[in-house]
Each structure stands twice: as structure tokens, then as C-alpha cells.
Enzyme design. Sequence first.
Site: not given
Length: 298
Positions: A49, A137, A142
Site C-alpha cells: 500500500t 508476508y 502479487r
Amino acid sequence: MADKHFRGVFTALVTPMGPDGRINDQALTRLVEAQIEAGVHGLVPCGTTGEAATMSHAEHIHVVEVVTRAVAGRVPVLAGAGSNATREAIELARACKELGVSATLQVVPYYNKPPQDGLIRHFEAIADAVALPIILYNVPGRTVTNMLPATVAHLAQHENIVGIKDATGDLHVAAQLRELCGPDFALMSGDDFTLLPFLATGGDGVISVVSNPAPALLVSLYDLFCAGKLDEARALHFRQLRLTRLLFSDPNPIAVKAAMHMLGLSGLDVRSPLRPLNLEGELASGLRACLRELALLD
């Protein structure tokens, strides 16, 4: 229970920028203050983000420094420091450690498509090189590569690998992670859509996009769940779903940057190859209406 430092609502911060692409330090500092005032439990600069993929090494470290300085120890700073090159991830983690962050967020290497044993080598190399907690993560949408629960369980045995941001949106994966990694491993959702069921499956919190414009709402949802007030938590979960759908209608962070612009907390601009949201379009109109409905915008 997981490490108390990695529980609750952590905001995956947008990075305010101007039309020239320069990072707006003052706006970033104001954003940090607004988040802390709203009661968030931690902040995550330089994640997806935050547009870390478009930043130079120097810019990346600069953003982490601005956020860490503004936070001044009030909440944990979980700094994005991942890379698809192991050496670069180590360099970023070392730089973040010098700045005094609480931990680094280490994404599954993208583009390279490493095998599972390659993932183990990558993350263990970072954990061995830098004496700082790591939150893994996993975001296969993605990175293409999906880190399997068994791989996470292997990595969880390393003293510096203390948790994971799971952005698969798969609640069976969340259950497997809790089962395999035990109660002390921090299990953070990376998917605002499934936040409440993720908590019910044994999750410890969320690294949230939605908490950029709606931090108090997400904190309330988490607090209600922890207090056992499930009906009230469910009502808030459904209340935030419309905003979540709107924020992910364009590739993140296009829409959330627009929402923060509407709230006066960030510039509208994103870096190429993304493009800013058209403020005269249908999505922007829906965002404004939703922010008003949630009493976030006059």
C-alpha cells in the site's frame, strides 16, 4: 497467545506524494498522528500500500525514518523491507534496524518463482543476518509463488521469525497456520474482506488497507471481538465491507489514495505504472458516499 507487540490493527500506510512524485514528509507525519490518535496498534510503512515497489533504496529508508521518528515509540513500527533479491532484503533490514523499527515485514520473493526450499533459504538468511523480528508476508496474488503452511511452520522455528501476514484470503490456510505454528506465532490477516472470520479462526489481528481511512472502525471491530461481543463485531464487519470493496475496485493503492485525498490526509497521486483515480468517475462518487455514510467525511 502471540507476541503482544504483533496483535491488533496495524495500518499498511499509504505514502503521501505530490504530482512530481516526491514524498510529502509533512503529510506522512500527519497521517501517523491521525492513526495513533484513532488507536491503531501498529504501523506498517513501505508495504504494498505504501508503493515500496516504486521507491529507490534511499526513498524507502527515508519513509521508514520519517514514520519511526513520528511514532516515537508509541506503537510498534513494522517496516516493509522485502525484496526478491536476498542480499537486498538483508541490506534493507539492516538499515531498518538502525532506524529502530520493531520488526521488518518480509514478502515472498516475487517474479523469481522460488521453490519452497528456496523460500526457506531466503528468509532464514535474513533472519540469521539481522537480529530483528521478522513477520513473513504471503501474498500469492502479487508474488505468484505461494508459501505453503508447512514451509511457514519450518520457518517459525527460527527465533527471529515471529509471525506472518497471510493475504491468501483462505481461512483453511489460516487454520493450518495456527495448527502448525502454535499459539505464540503472530497470525496477522492481510485481507480486510475476511477479517472477522480470520480472527475467529485464531488470528491475532490485521495489517489493513481499510484502516487508512477508517482506523477507529477497525480498532472497534477488533476490540469487540476480543471482548466476546460477536454480534456487534459482526455488524461492524459488514459495515466496513462496502468500503473494502470500493478500496479494492482498482489495484491497491489507487482507491485508498483517493479516499485519503478526500479526507485531506494524502495526495491523490500514485507512481507510474499506476494512475490516480478519476475524481469525477463512478468509483470516486461511491467512495465519497461511503465515507459520508461511515461519518468519516462531512
